[in-house]
Design an enzyme around this catalytic site. Sequence first.
Site, short mmCIF file in Angstrom:
data_model
loop_
_atom_site.label_atom_id
_atom_site.label_comp_id
_atom_site.label_asym_id
_atom_site.label_seq_id
_atom_site.Cartn_x
_atom_site.Cartn_y
_atom_site.Cartn_z
N TYR A 108 0.84 -1.21 0.00
CA TYR A 108 0.00 0.00 0.00
C TYR A 108 0.88 1.26 0.00
O TYR A 108 0.84 2.06 -0.92
CB TYR A 108 -0.90 0.05 1.24
CG TYR A 108 -1.86 -1.10 1.43
CD1 TYR A 108 -2.43 -1.77 0.34
CD2 TYR A 108 -2.23 -1.52 2.71
CE1 TYR A 108 -3.33 -2.81 0.53
CE2 TYR A 108 -3.13 -2.56 2.90
CZ TYR A 108 -3.67 -3.19 1.82
OH TYR A 108 -4.55 -4.22 2.02
N SER A 109 1.63 1.44 1.09
CA SER A 109 2.32 2.72 1.33
C SER A 109 3.35 3.04 0.26
O SER A 109 4.03 2.14 -0.25
CB SER A 109 3.01 2.71 2.69
OG SER A 109 2.08 2.43 3.70
N THR A 125 -0.16 8.00 5.27
CA THR A 125 -1.45 8.28 5.88
C THR A 125 -2.49 8.56 4.79
O THR A 125 -3.58 7.99 4.80
CB THR A 125 -1.32 9.51 6.80
OG1 THR A 125 -0.49 9.14 7.88
CG2 THR A 125 -2.66 9.97 7.30
N SER A 153 6.62 -4.67 4.54
CA SER A 153 7.25 -5.43 5.62
C SER A 153 7.57 -6.88 5.30
O SER A 153 8.50 -7.44 5.85
CB SER A 153 6.39 -5.38 6.87
OG SER A 153 6.36 -4.05 7.33
N GLU A 213 -6.41 -6.09 9.76
CA GLU A 213 -5.05 -5.89 10.28
C GLU A 213 -5.12 -5.29 11.68
O GLU A 213 -4.40 -5.71 12.58
CB GLU A 213 -4.26 -4.96 9.35
CG GLU A 213 -2.82 -4.76 9.83
CD GLU A 213 -1.98 -3.93 8.87
OE1 GLU A 213 -2.55 -3.36 7.93
OE2 GLU A 213 -0.77 -3.84 9.09
N THR A 244 -1.67 5.24 11.45
CA THR A 244 -1.11 5.78 12.70
C THR A 244 -2.19 6.05 13.75
O THR A 244 -3.37 6.22 13.42
CB THR A 244 -0.35 7.11 12.45
OG1 THR A 244 -1.31 8.10 12.07
CG2 THR A 244 0.70 6.97 11.37
N ASN A 245 -1.74 6.14 14.99
CA ASN A 245 -2.71 6.33 16.08
C ASN A 245 -3.39 7.69 16.03
O ASN A 245 -4.54 7.83 16.46
CB ASN A 245 -2.04 6.09 17.43
CG ASN A 245 -1.84 4.61 17.69
OD1 ASN A 245 -2.05 3.78 16.80
ND2 ASN A 245 -1.43 4.26 18.90
N GLU A 246 -2.69 8.70 15.51
CA GLU A 246 -3.34 10.02 15.37
C GLU A 246 -4.58 9.87 14.49
O GLU A 246 -5.65 10.40 14.79
CB GLU A 246 -2.39 11.04 14.74
CG GLU A 246 -1.22 11.49 15.62
CD GLU A 246 -0.07 10.49 15.62
OE1 GLU A 246 -0.11 9.52 14.83
OE2 GLU A 246 0.87 10.67 16.43
C1 LIG Z 1 7.52 -0.84 10.85
C2 LIG Z 1 6.50 -0.47 9.84
C3 LIG Z 1 5.94 -1.46 9.03
C4 LIG Z 1 5.00 -1.13 8.05
N1 LIG Z 1 4.53 -2.11 7.21
C5 LIG Z 1 3.76 -1.76 6.14
C6 LIG Z 1 3.42 -2.72 5.14
O1 LIG Z 1 3.76 -3.89 5.23
N2 LIG Z 1 2.72 -2.30 4.06
C7 LIG Z 1 2.32 -1.00 3.90
O2 LIG Z 1 1.69 -0.68 2.89
N3 LIG Z 1 2.63 -0.06 4.84
C8 LIG Z 1 3.34 -0.41 5.94
N4 LIG Z 1 3.70 0.53 6.88
C9 LIG Z 1 3.34 1.92 6.62
C10 LIG Z 1 2.37 2.53 7.60
O3 LIG Z 1 1.06 2.13 7.34
C11 LIG Z 1 2.61 4.04 7.43
O4 LIG Z 1 3.85 4.33 8.06
C12 LIG Z 1 1.56 4.86 8.02
O5 LIG Z 1 0.37 4.72 7.30
C13 LIG Z 1 1.98 6.35 8.07
O6 LIG Z 1 2.43 6.79 6.83
P1 LIG Z 1 3.81 7.59 6.72
O7 LIG Z 1 4.88 6.76 7.35
O8 LIG Z 1 3.99 8.01 5.29
O9 LIG Z 1 3.63 8.88 7.64
P2 LIG Z 1 2.93 10.24 7.26
O10 LIG Z 1 1.65 9.98 6.55
O11 LIG Z 1 3.91 11.13 6.58
O12 LIG Z 1 2.59 10.79 8.69
C14 LIG Z 1 3.59 11.35 9.54
C15 LIG Z 1 2.94 11.78 10.84
O13 LIG Z 1 1.94 12.80 10.58
C16 LIG Z 1 0.68 12.40 11.11
N5 LIG Z 1 -0.39 12.82 10.20
C17 LIG Z 1 -0.38 12.68 8.85
N6 LIG Z 1 -1.54 13.15 8.34
C18 LIG Z 1 -2.29 13.58 9.38
C19 LIG Z 1 -3.59 14.16 9.49
N7 LIG Z 1 -4.32 14.40 8.41
N8 LIG Z 1 -4.05 14.47 10.72
C20 LIG Z 1 -3.29 14.25 11.84
N9 LIG Z 1 -2.04 13.70 11.79
C21 LIG Z 1 -1.55 13.37 10.58
C22 LIG Z 1 0.74 10.88 11.20
O14 LIG Z 1 -0.15 10.38 12.19
C23 LIG Z 1 2.20 10.64 11.55
O15 LIG Z 1 2.40 10.76 12.94
C24 LIG Z 1 4.60 0.23 7.90
C25 LIG Z 1 5.14 1.22 8.73
C26 LIG Z 1 6.07 0.88 9.69
C27 LIG Z 1 6.65 1.97 10.53
#
Ligand SMILES: Cc1cc2nc3c(=O)[nH]c(=O)nc-3n(C[C@H](O)[C@H](O)[C@H](O)COP(=O)(O)OP(=O)(O)OC[C@H]3O[C@@H](n4cnc5c(N)ncnc54)[C@H](O)[C@@H]3O)c2cc1C
Length: 398
Positions: free
Chosen positions: A124-125, A131, A157, A239, A368-370
């Site tokens: 996905y990501s 997010t 992952s 999930e 994310t938890n937010e």
């Molecule tokens: C160890 C690990 C394993 C993972 N495994 C997978 C996987 O197997 N497959 C996959 O597809 N993804 C995977 N992910 C991705 C995970 O789902 C994303 O990290 C997550 O969705 C956040 O995206 P980002 O890292 O781009 O952070 P961002 O989207 O850039 O967010 C950064 C911060 O800003 C906050 N934020 C962003 N937008 C908003 C908003 N509108 N309002 C309030 N707060 C906001 C977020 O909560 C976060 O704290 C994994 C991530 C980790 C860390």
Amino acid sequence: MFDFTKEQLEWRDAVRDFIAGLDPGSRAENVHVASELKGDNTWLAQLRRKGWLGIGWPREYGGLGKSIVEQWILIDELTAAGLPRLGDGVNMIGPAIIEVASEQMKRDWLPRILSGEVEFALGYSEPEAGTDLARLRTRAVPDGDEFVINGQKTWNSSGHFATHEWLAVRTDPDAPAREGISILIVPIDSPGITVSPIWTWGGARTNDVFFDNVRVPRANLVGELNKGWSYVMTALNLERFAIGGVGELRAQLPVLVRFLASTFRGGRTLWDDPRVRERIADLASRLHAARLLSLRNVRLIDRGEVSAAESSMVKVWASELRMEFADTVTEILGAAGQLTAGDRRAPLRGEYEHLYRKASHYRFTGGTNEIQRDLIARRGLGLPRQSVGRRGSPTPKN
Ligand SMILES: Cc1cc2nc3c(=O)[nH]c(=O)nc-3n(C[C@H](O)[C@H](O)[C@H](O)COP(=O)(O)OP(=O)(O)OC[C@H]3O[C@@H](n4cnc5c(N)ncnc54)[C@H](O)[C@@H]3O)c2cc1C
């Protein structure tokens, strides 16, 4: 509401007997996901031979046809025994295929997931779509009987041991963001795919995955073209259910209490310190609440009352509880709490040092938890969508 039925208790005992009977050699420590285990002798292979993998799947697809409560019991007992979580194929992709894919696709893929021949990575990501997943740009363009894929996924992952990607791709760049996404099943050994490691602080590997003119048959399209967004959401709720288990904390608590009661500092045990007792009692209450919340959620799912807000509550509560355990215990242990597993001086085999580094990642995976809190506010409490400035509306994985 929370009592197990007689059948569920019998199932729990059968799972416990299975675990108690495992030869220590079959446990193969040091893997993060069970499907990394290879060979016929592992506990996973034994579980598979018993036919216990597709526990909640309908019998016609090789499952046991049991309720999701029984699935919860299995996961709770396995994690309490310190065994790693089952893979995404069994936990998420199989159930998603059962819900959304064609009959042919079910017949093609479900037996292969159960046999262990196929395991999935969640694609996905992307670097610019985490997010706000609806911004994903990896393109799949139809070409004869195939799709041609170009783009990049990140945080993938299971990409280094899975056989296939469950890949979210953009198939209609002109449609509104959520309406131009499809799901493709893509063999990871396809020409044009490069998997590159990202090592997390907690020691687990995740990956960047690059797609350079990768070709897959059109038959690998899941469900309908451009309907992928709703399929992603189906799998994500599953999930969050999987992340919500806290079996390992349940098992660790009595070990922790015994350790505190038998470890002396300054002439008295750690347990004699009222501040320590207060904090451990607090963790014990939160753990109890986490299990009740999680069980309530699985019962709602069993009754067909799936609630995104409830799943999010479970995910937030369980992931933050892991961090609270890690914070509290490493603080109580003092400097020794920073010694890593493998150092014979490390208290409690260095488990809390490792948990301290590992726990934070549960706050991100599955959304994310937010964002989960935002979802609880909107869907659970009916509050209006918030304005978040330059990032646009919080649309993300929900
Ligand atoms: C160890 C690990 C394993 C993972 N495994 C997978 C996987 O197997 N497959 C996959 O597809 N993804 C995977 N992910 C991705 C995970 O789902 C994303 O990290 C997550 O969705 C956040 O995206 P980002 O890292 O781009 O952070 P961002 O989207 O850039 O967010 C950064 C911060 O800003 C906050 N934020 C962003 N937008 C908003 C908003 N509108 N309002 C309030 N707060 C906001 C977020 O909560 C976060 O704290 C994994 C991530 C980790 C860390």
